[in-house]
Design an enzyme around this catalytic site. Structure first.
Site, PDB file in Angstrom:
ATOM      1  N   ARG A  48      53.032  36.207  18.990  1.00  0.00           N
ATOM      2  CA  ARG A  48      53.940  37.332  18.758  1.00  0.00           C
ATOM      3  C   ARG A  48      55.367  36.911  18.454  1.00  0.00           C
ATOM      4  NH1 ARG A  48      49.745  39.105  21.445  1.00  0.00           N
ATOM      5  NH2 ARG A  48      49.960  37.038  22.298  1.00  0.00           N
ATOM      6  N   THR A  49      55.910  36.055  19.286  1.00  0.00           N
ATOM      7  CA  THR A  49      57.344  35.764  19.141  1.00  0.00           C
ATOM      8  C   THR A  49      57.609  35.090  17.799  1.00  0.00           C
ATOM      9  OG1 THR A  49      57.443  35.524  21.537  1.00  0.00           O
ATOM     10  CG2 THR A  49      59.344  34.743  20.296  1.00  0.00           C
ATOM     11  N   LYS A  75      55.895  10.880  15.459  1.00  0.00           N
ATOM     12  CA  LYS A  75      56.404   9.519  15.224  1.00  0.00           C
ATOM     13  C   LYS A  75      57.456   9.137  16.252  1.00  0.00           C
ATOM     14  CE  LYS A  75      55.891  10.006  10.220  1.00  0.00           C
ATOM     15  NZ  LYS A  75      56.640  10.257   8.975  1.00  0.00           N
ATOM     16  N   ARG A  96      61.492  27.624  20.772  1.00  0.00           N
ATOM     17  CA  ARG A  96      60.804  27.774  22.070  1.00  0.00           C
ATOM     18  C   ARG A  96      60.517  26.386  22.606  1.00  0.00           C
ATOM     19  NH1 ARG A  96      55.625  31.585  23.149  1.00  0.00           N
ATOM     20  NH2 ARG A  96      57.333  33.082  23.353  1.00  0.00           N
ATOM     21  N   HIS A 123      63.529  34.359  28.599  1.00  0.00           N
ATOM     22  CA  HIS A 123      62.920  34.801  27.336  1.00  0.00           C
ATOM     23  C   HIS A 123      63.740  36.029  26.879  1.00  0.00           C
ATOM     24  CE1 HIS A 123      60.197  35.469  24.186  1.00  0.00           C
ATOM     25  NE2 HIS A 123      59.037  35.436  24.813  1.00  0.00           N
TER      26      HIS A 123
HETATM   27  C1  NCD Z   1      55.218  35.536  26.803  1.00  0.00           C
HETATM   28  C2  NCD Z   1      55.857  34.201  26.787  1.00  0.00           C
HETATM   29  O1  NCD Z   1      55.562  33.335  25.970  1.00  0.00           O
HETATM   30  O2  NCD Z   1      56.680  33.999  27.653  1.00  0.00           O
HETATM   31  N1  NCD Z   1      54.667  36.009  25.640  1.00  0.00           N
HETATM   32  C3  NCD Z   1      55.463  36.506  24.670  1.00  0.00           C
HETATM   33  O3  NCD Z   1      56.422  35.892  24.273  1.00  0.00           O
HETATM   34  N2  NCD Z   1      55.133  37.718  24.189  1.00  0.00           N
HETATM   35  C4  NCD Z   1      54.354  35.733  27.951  1.00  0.00           C
HETATM   36  C5  NCD Z   1      53.269  34.756  28.183  1.00  0.00           C
HETATM   37  O4  NCD Z   1      53.099  33.750  27.522  1.00  0.00           O
HETATM   38  O5  NCD Z   1      52.568  35.024  29.148  1.00  0.00           O
END
Ligand code: NCD
Length: 290
Positions: A48-49, A75, A96, A123
């Site tokens: 999703r993100t 590498k 991320r 997040h």
């Molecule tokens: C979450 C995350 O990655 O923190 N998902 C997201 O970004 N929608 C929650 C999760 O991974 O459980």
């Protein structure tokens, strides 16, 4: 230059502004930014993100580059060097990372950085879309009760949502159904077997999956964060008629699929809202908004 790494990087005016831009985006009113490039750099899995940021950038008229899984990391290139290089190619970086390194990475970037999730701590863009969803359904209430279920130890979405709700200033009663490292004196902490007794008080039920990948890293013998609660239709009948169920997704068995077609289930609405909110965040961070 401005980064979005933590909820602390936002004040109430920023939050309100992003919410307004997201509402506009949902109505089809937004600036187009054809000359900009967004880089998505994910050192940890995502559906999703990552895809909502990419989709948001394309919808704004911009372009996207993505760090491939066969990058020079194999590498031995350091994450700092990777970020330094990509920030020469792109106008905005969405990163991320499974470790607490976002400040360090942002410090070497020549362009703004948006955190797409940092270890089990933060997040911020998920919190913004969760807040947008709560405002959408609960703006008529002066005070709301939010119950958190699932992994309350390693869920960064819970951490960031609690922080943004406090900053937004809405009156909230928090109920945690498991131990949480965040505890404050006026929060209600209950055991999972007591959930049924509290369901009729709840305006928002915010569920999370077990963060199994983080249990391995943080294992200390008693599996902090493990939850056995599974939401079924029977639970819904005990809730207020206008209560809503939220989940950042992915789910991992904690919501029975039977719940999906109940009007209280809003987790797929969150997905849609995520697109508008991330369009808003891109515009805001690039200073392309009014
Ligand atoms: C979450 C995350 O990655 O923190 N998902 C997201 O970004 N929608 C929650 C999760 O991974 O459980």
């Amino acid at each position: 230059m401005r980064h979005l790494l933590n909820i602390d990087d936002l004040n109430k005016d920023d939050i309100d502004h992003i919410m307004r831009l997201a509402t506009d985006a949902a109505r089809g009113h937004f600036y187009t930014i054809t000359d900009k490039i967004l880089a998505t750099i994910f050192f940890e899995p995502s559906t999703r993100t990552k895809l909502s940021f990419q989709s948001a950038m394309y919808r704004l008229g911009g372009n996207v580059i993505d760090l491939p899984s066969n990058s020079s990391k194999s590498k031995g290139e350091t994450d700092e060097d990777t970020i330094k290089v990509i920030s020469e190619y792109a106008d905005l970086l969405v990163i991320r990372h499974p470790q607490e390194v976002m400040e360090k990475l942002a410090a070497v970037s020549s362009k703004p950085v948006i955190s797409a999730g940092e270890a089990h701590f933060e997040h911020p863009t998920q919190a913004l879309l969760d807040l947008y969803t709560i405002r959408q359904y609960k703006n008529n209430k002066d005070k709301i009760t939010i119950m958190f279920t699932g992994d309350l130890y390693f869920s960064r979405t819970v951490n960031s949502l609690v922080e943004i709700l406090k900053k937004d200033g809405k009156q909230c009663d928090f109920i945690f159904t498991n131990e949480t490292p965040l505890t404050e004196p006026n929060w209600t902490i209950i055991k999972e077997h007591q959930i049924d007794d509290y369901l009729d008080k709840v305006d928002v039920l915010y569920m999370t999956r077990g963060q199994k990948e983080r249990w391995v890293e943080n294992f200390d013998g008693d599996l902090l964060g493990r939850s056995k609660f599974v939401l079924s239709k029977d639970h819904l009948y005990k809730m207020k008629a206008d209560a809503i169920v939220m989940h950042p997704l992915p789910r991992n068995g904690e919501i029975h699929p039977d719940v999906d077609d109940n009007y209280r289930a809003k987790y797929f609405k969150q997905v849609r809202n995520g697109l508008y909110v991330r369009m808003a965040i891109i515009l805001y961070i690039l200073k392309m908004s009014h």
